[in-house]
Enzyme design. Structure first.
Site, PDB file in Angstrom:
ATOM      1  N   ASP A  79      31.891  58.823  56.035  1.00  0.00           N
ATOM      2  CA  ASP A  79      31.439  60.212  56.199  1.00  0.00           C
ATOM      3  C   ASP A  79      29.943  60.253  56.476  1.00  0.00           C
ATOM      4  O   ASP A  79      29.227  59.261  56.302  1.00  0.00           O
ATOM      5  CB  ASP A  79      31.759  61.017  54.922  1.00  0.00           C
ATOM      6  CG  ASP A  79      31.695  62.516  55.123  1.00  0.00           C
ATOM      7  OD1 ASP A  79      31.506  62.967  56.280  1.00  0.00           O
ATOM      8  OD2 ASP A  79      31.822  63.253  54.128  1.00  0.00           O
ATOM      9  N   LYS A  80      29.503  61.452  56.883  1.00  0.00           N
ATOM     10  CA  LYS A  80      28.088  61.736  57.143  1.00  0.00           C
ATOM     11  C   LYS A  80      27.658  62.890  56.258  1.00  0.00           C
ATOM     12  O   LYS A  80      28.471  63.781  55.962  1.00  0.00           O
ATOM     13  CB  LYS A  80      27.945  62.121  58.621  1.00  0.00           C
ATOM     14  CG  LYS A  80      26.571  62.479  59.024  1.00  0.00           C
ATOM     15  CD  LYS A  80      26.329  63.805  59.730  1.00  0.00           C
ATOM     16  CE  LYS A  80      26.992  65.055  59.334  1.00  0.00           C
ATOM     17  NZ  LYS A  80      26.207  66.296  59.587  1.00  0.00           N
ATOM     18  N   HIS A  81      26.397  62.883  55.841  1.00  0.00           N
ATOM     19  CA  HIS A  81      25.872  64.053  55.123  1.00  0.00           C
ATOM     20  C   HIS A  81      24.521  64.421  55.727  1.00  0.00           C
ATOM     21  O   HIS A  81      23.692  63.554  55.976  1.00  0.00           O
ATOM     22  CB  HIS A  81      25.692  63.737  53.631  1.00  0.00           C
ATOM     23  CG  HIS A  81      25.076  64.877  52.882  1.00  0.00           C
ATOM     24  ND1 HIS A  81      25.804  65.963  52.456  1.00  0.00           N
ATOM     25  CD2 HIS A  81      23.794  65.123  52.531  1.00  0.00           C
ATOM     26  CE1 HIS A  81      25.004  66.818  51.846  1.00  0.00           C
ATOM     27  NE2 HIS A  81      23.773  66.328  51.881  1.00  0.00           N
ATOM     28  N   SER A  82      24.318  65.726  55.946  1.00  0.00           N
ATOM     29  CA  SER A  82      23.017  66.191  56.440  1.00  0.00           C
ATOM     30  C   SER A  82      22.325  66.970  55.338  1.00  0.00           C
ATOM     31  O   SER A  82      22.978  67.695  54.575  1.00  0.00           O
ATOM     32  CB  SER A  82      23.235  67.091  57.655  1.00  0.00           C
ATOM     33  OG  SER A  82      22.085  67.891  57.869  1.00  0.00           O
ATOM     34  N   THR A 119      28.869  74.198  57.015  1.00  0.00           N
ATOM     35  CA  THR A 119      30.020  73.830  57.850  1.00  0.00           C
ATOM     36  C   THR A 119      31.265  74.655  57.503  1.00  0.00           C
ATOM     37  O   THR A 119      32.025  75.042  58.382  1.00  0.00           O
ATOM     38  CB  THR A 119      30.299  72.317  57.672  1.00  0.00           C
ATOM     39  OG1 THR A 119      29.100  71.625  58.025  1.00  0.00           O
ATOM     40  CG2 THR A 119      31.423  71.841  58.564  1.00  0.00           C
ATOM     41  N   ARG A 167      19.864  74.570  37.807  1.00  0.00           N
ATOM     42  CA  ARG A 167      18.618  74.184  38.511  1.00  0.00           C
ATOM     43  C   ARG A 167      18.115  75.325  39.373  1.00  0.00           C
ATOM     44  O   ARG A 167      16.913  75.570  39.477  1.00  0.00           O
ATOM     45  CB  ARG A 167      18.867  72.956  39.390  1.00  0.00           C
ATOM     46  CG  ARG A 167      19.026  71.658  38.606  1.00  0.00           C
ATOM     47  CD  ARG A 167      19.621  70.579  39.487  1.00  0.00           C
ATOM     48  NE  ARG A 167      18.791  70.278  40.635  1.00  0.00           N
ATOM     49  CZ  ARG A 167      19.263  69.829  41.807  1.00  0.00           C
ATOM     50  NH1 ARG A 167      20.542  69.633  41.984  1.00  0.00           N
ATOM     51  NH2 ARG A 167      18.443  69.570  42.786  1.00  0.00           N
ATOM     52  N   SER A 182      22.840  64.854  42.831  1.00  0.00           N
ATOM     53  CA  SER A 182      23.686  65.987  43.210  1.00  0.00           C
ATOM     54  C   SER A 182      24.420  65.706  44.523  1.00  0.00           C
ATOM     55  O   SER A 182      25.643  65.836  44.614  1.00  0.00           O
ATOM     56  CB  SER A 182      22.791  67.235  43.342  1.00  0.00           C
ATOM     57  OG  SER A 182      23.483  68.286  43.938  1.00  0.00           O
ATOM     58  N   LYS A 186      28.854  64.090  44.768  1.00  0.00           N
ATOM     59  CA  LYS A 186      29.971  64.731  45.480  1.00  0.00           C
ATOM     60  C   LYS A 186      30.512  63.822  46.575  1.00  0.00           C
ATOM     61  O   LYS A 186      31.722  63.715  46.785  1.00  0.00           O
ATOM     62  CB  LYS A 186      29.497  66.058  46.082  1.00  0.00           C
ATOM     63  CG  LYS A 186      29.271  67.126  45.030  1.00  0.00           C
ATOM     64  CD  LYS A 186      28.628  68.368  45.603  1.00  0.00           C
ATOM     65  CE  LYS A 186      27.182  68.143  45.952  1.00  0.00           C
ATOM     66  NZ  LYS A 186      26.272  69.242  45.875  1.00  0.00           N
ATOM     67  N   LYS A 187      29.601  63.165  47.305  1.00  0.00           N
ATOM     68  CA  LYS A 187      30.044  62.303  48.404  1.00  0.00           C
ATOM     69  C   LYS A 187      30.817  61.094  47.853  1.00  0.00           C
ATOM     70  O   LYS A 187      31.851  60.707  48.391  1.00  0.00           O
ATOM     71  CB  LYS A 187      28.835  61.828  49.231  1.00  0.00           C
ATOM     72  CG  LYS A 187      28.289  62.913  50.153  1.00  0.00           C
ATOM     73  CD  LYS A 187      29.233  63.147  51.324  1.00  0.00           C
ATOM     74  CE  LYS A 187      28.974  64.466  52.029  1.00  0.00           C
ATOM     75  NZ  LYS A 187      29.962  64.793  53.060  1.00  0.00           N
TER      76      LYS A 187
HETATM   77  N1  URA Z   1      22.316  69.724  48.294  1.00  0.00           N
HETATM   78  C1  URA Z   1      22.984  69.403  47.173  1.00  0.00           C
HETATM   79  O1  URA Z   1      24.196  69.262  47.172  1.00  0.00           O
HETATM   80  N2  URA Z   1      22.279  69.226  46.043  1.00  0.00           N
HETATM   81  C2  URA Z   1      20.925  69.353  45.978  1.00  0.00           C
HETATM   82  O2  URA Z   1      20.363  69.173  44.933  1.00  0.00           O
HETATM   83  C3  URA Z   1      20.248  69.686  47.172  1.00  0.00           C
HETATM   84  C4  URA Z   1      20.967  69.863  48.320  1.00  0.00           C
END
Ligand code: URA
Length: 430
Positions: A79-82, A119, A167, A182, A186-187
C-alpha cells in the site's frame, strides 16, 4: 501498572518500556485510561519525546490495540500512504494500476482533514460506492479484483482513534512520535508486506519546510522498517495542486482521465513514481514499465471498474463516468485581473476554498457536497494575459461562487517575476 505512574515516568523523561506502552494503548482502546490521562500522556510525549525504541513500541502497541489483518496471498500485499495535500488523488489510479501488476492492495483510506481532501469522500461521489464492507467482503474483493479502497473498521487501531480525537483538542497533534505511531498503527494493522509513503512539502501540505518533511519521512521510514514492514518514502512537492481539479467528484474525474490515458500530467507522473517505488520495495523489478503497461492495456481502468461495482457502484462506471458523477449547478470561470506569470499558489488557501464551497468539513458532522470544487487551475510558471481564465469554480450557489472567486484571486499570485522551479519528486528516504 496504572496511568498515573506511566505519565509520571514520562514527565520525568524516563524511558517507557514496551510493556508500559502496550498497557497504555490497550487502556486507550478499552476506555480504562481516562481522557485526562490520555491528554496528559499526549502532552508528555510532545514535550519529552520518545526514544526510537519507544516510538516503535508505541506504534506496535497501537497497532495491536485492535484487530490486525493477515493475508495468505500468492503475491505481496502492499500500500501507499500520503501525508495529505490538495488535488492529490494518487490513491485512486494507483490501487488498480498496482492490482493490474499482480499485487494485492487493501487500501485503508481516510476522510478529508483540514484543507486536504480525503479518498473516502472522493469515492462516495460515485453513486452506491460503499466504503465500509465487512472484513469477509473486503477479503473477497481484494482476492478477486486485487484492490479495494475502504475505510478502517472500528476495530482497526482503536487506541489511535481515541488518542487522535484527544490530540486534536489538546494541541498535541504536532508530535513526530505521535504522528508516526498514528499513521503507521493503522497501516500496519492492514497486514501490509511493504509500504511507500508520499510525504508532501509546500504551501498545500501540512509540512511547509523541507526540514520538517525530511524529519517526518525519516521517522516514518525507520519506524515502519523496525516494525517489520519494508518501507521507503518520497518527499514530493505540494507548492501547487497535483491535479488541476480539486473536489470530490472532480478528482474522481481527474483520476478517470489518468486511468483512461487522457491525462499525462503531474498526477500520472507521481502515480507512476510512487507505484514503481512500492513495487521495488516489494521486490518486483521494472515497476514503471509494468504500471505503464497496466494503463496502456486498459487493465488498470478495468480493475477500477470491477472494484467500484464490487463495492456497490455502477457496472459501467469506467465507460460512462461523466454520466454518473454529480455536477454543481453554478459553474463560473474566473479570469485574471492582470497579465504576468503565475509566481505563487497558496495551496492551503485553495484547499480551504473547496472546504468553504462545501467540499470538505468544518466540523465532523458536516455533510460533504460531492459536486463542488475547482477545475482548470493554472500552474506555477504559466504566462497569463489579463482576462484569461485562472480556474473554474463549481459551486452550489451564486453567493458561494462569489466568495470563492475573491479568495481564489488572492491565492494565485500573478506577477512580474519568475516562478520557483521545484521538481515534483524532491528526495527519496530509505
Ligand atoms: N494522519 C494520521 O492518521 N495521524 C496523524 O497523527 C496525522 C495525520
Amino acid at each position: 501498572m496504572d496511568a498515573r505512574t506511566v505519565n509520571a515516568r514520562l514527565r520525568r523523561g524516563e524511558e517507557l518500556s514496551a510493556k508500559e506502552l502496550s498497557w497504555f494503548a490497550q487502556g486507550l482502546a478499552e476506555g480504562t485510561v481516562s481522557p485526562a490521562q490520555a491528554g496528559a500522556f499526549a502532552m508528555g510525549v510532545c514535550l519529552r519525546g520518545l526514544s526510537e525504541q519507544g516510538r516503535v513500541a508505541l506504534t506496535l502497541a497501537m497497532r495491536d490495540s485492535g484487530h490486525v489483518l493477515d493475508w495468505d496471498m500468492d503475491a505481496p500485499v502492499i500500500d501507499k500512504h500520503s501525508t495529505g495535500g490538495v488535488g492529490d488523488c494518487v490513491s485512486l489510479p494507483l490501487a488498480p494500476m498496482l492490482a493490474a501488476c499482480g499485487v494485492y492492495v487493501p487500501m485503508i483510506s481516510g476522510r478529508g482533514l483540514g484543507h486536504t481532501g480525503g479518498t473516502l469522500d472522493k469515492l462516495e461521489a460515485i453513486p452506491g460506492y460503499n466504503v465500509s464492507p465487512d472484513e469477509t467482503r473486503l477479503r473477497e474483493i481484494v482476492g478477486d479484483v486485487g484492490c479495494a479502497i475502504v475505510s478502517a473498521s472500528a476495530d482497526i487501531a482503536p487506541a489511535d482513534k481515541r488518542l487522535y480525537a484527544i490530540r486534536d483538542v489538546t494541541a498535541t497533534v504536532e508530535s513526530l512520535d505521535l504522528i508516526t505511531a498514528s499513521i503507521l498503527s493503522k497501516k500496519l494493522a492492514a497486514g501490509l508486506q511493504s509500504l511507500v509513503l508520499d510525504v508532501k512539502v509546500g504551501s498545500g501540505a501540512f509540512m511547509k519546510t523541507a526540514d520538517d518533511a525530511r524529519a517526518l519521512a525519516s521517522s516514518l521510514v525507520s519506524t515502519a522498517n523496525a516494525a517489520g514492514c519494508p518501507t521507503s518514502a518520497l518527499i514530493t512537492d505540494m507548492n501547487q495542486p497535483l491535479a488541476s481539479s480539486l473536489g470530490n467528484a472532480l478528482e474522481i474525474d481527474a483520476s478517470m482521465r489518468v486511468l483512461t490515458g487522457k491525462d499525462t500530467g503531474p498526477l500520472l507522473e507521481l502515480t507512476l513514481a510512487l507505484g514503481a517505488e512500492l513495487l521495488t520495495t516489494a521486490g518486483i523489478n521494472d515497476g514503471a514499465a509494468k504500471l505503464q503497461q497496466a494503463l496502456d492495456s486498459g487493465e488498470a481502468a478495468e480493475r477500477f471498474g470491477r472494484m467500484v461495482y464490487a463495492l456497490g457502484g455502477p457496472l459501467d462506471f469506467v465507460e460512462n463516468w461523466q454520466r454518473f458523477l454529480p455536477e454543481a449547478p453554478v459553474i463560473r470561470e474566473i479570469t485574471a485581473t492582470q497579465s504576468g506569470t503565475v509566481t505563487a499558489i497558496d495551496g492551503e488557501a485553495l484547499g480551504l476554498i473547496v472546504v468553504d464551497l462545501g467540499g470538505g468539513r468544518r466540523v465532523e458532522t458536516d455533510q460533504v457536497n460531492p459536486a463542488v470544487g475547482l477545475t482548470d487551475v493554472v500552474r506555477l510558471g504559466d504566462k497569463i494575459t489579463k482576462g484569461q481564465p485562472i480556474a473554474v469554480i463549481h459551486a452550489a450557489r451564486e453567493a458561494q461562487a462569489e466568495a470563492a472567486a475573491e479568495n481564489l484571486r488572492r491565492a494565485i499570485t500573478i506577477g512580474e517575476g519568475t516562478a520557483p522551479q521545484t521538481p515534483l519528486m524532491l528526495e527519496r528516504i530509505t
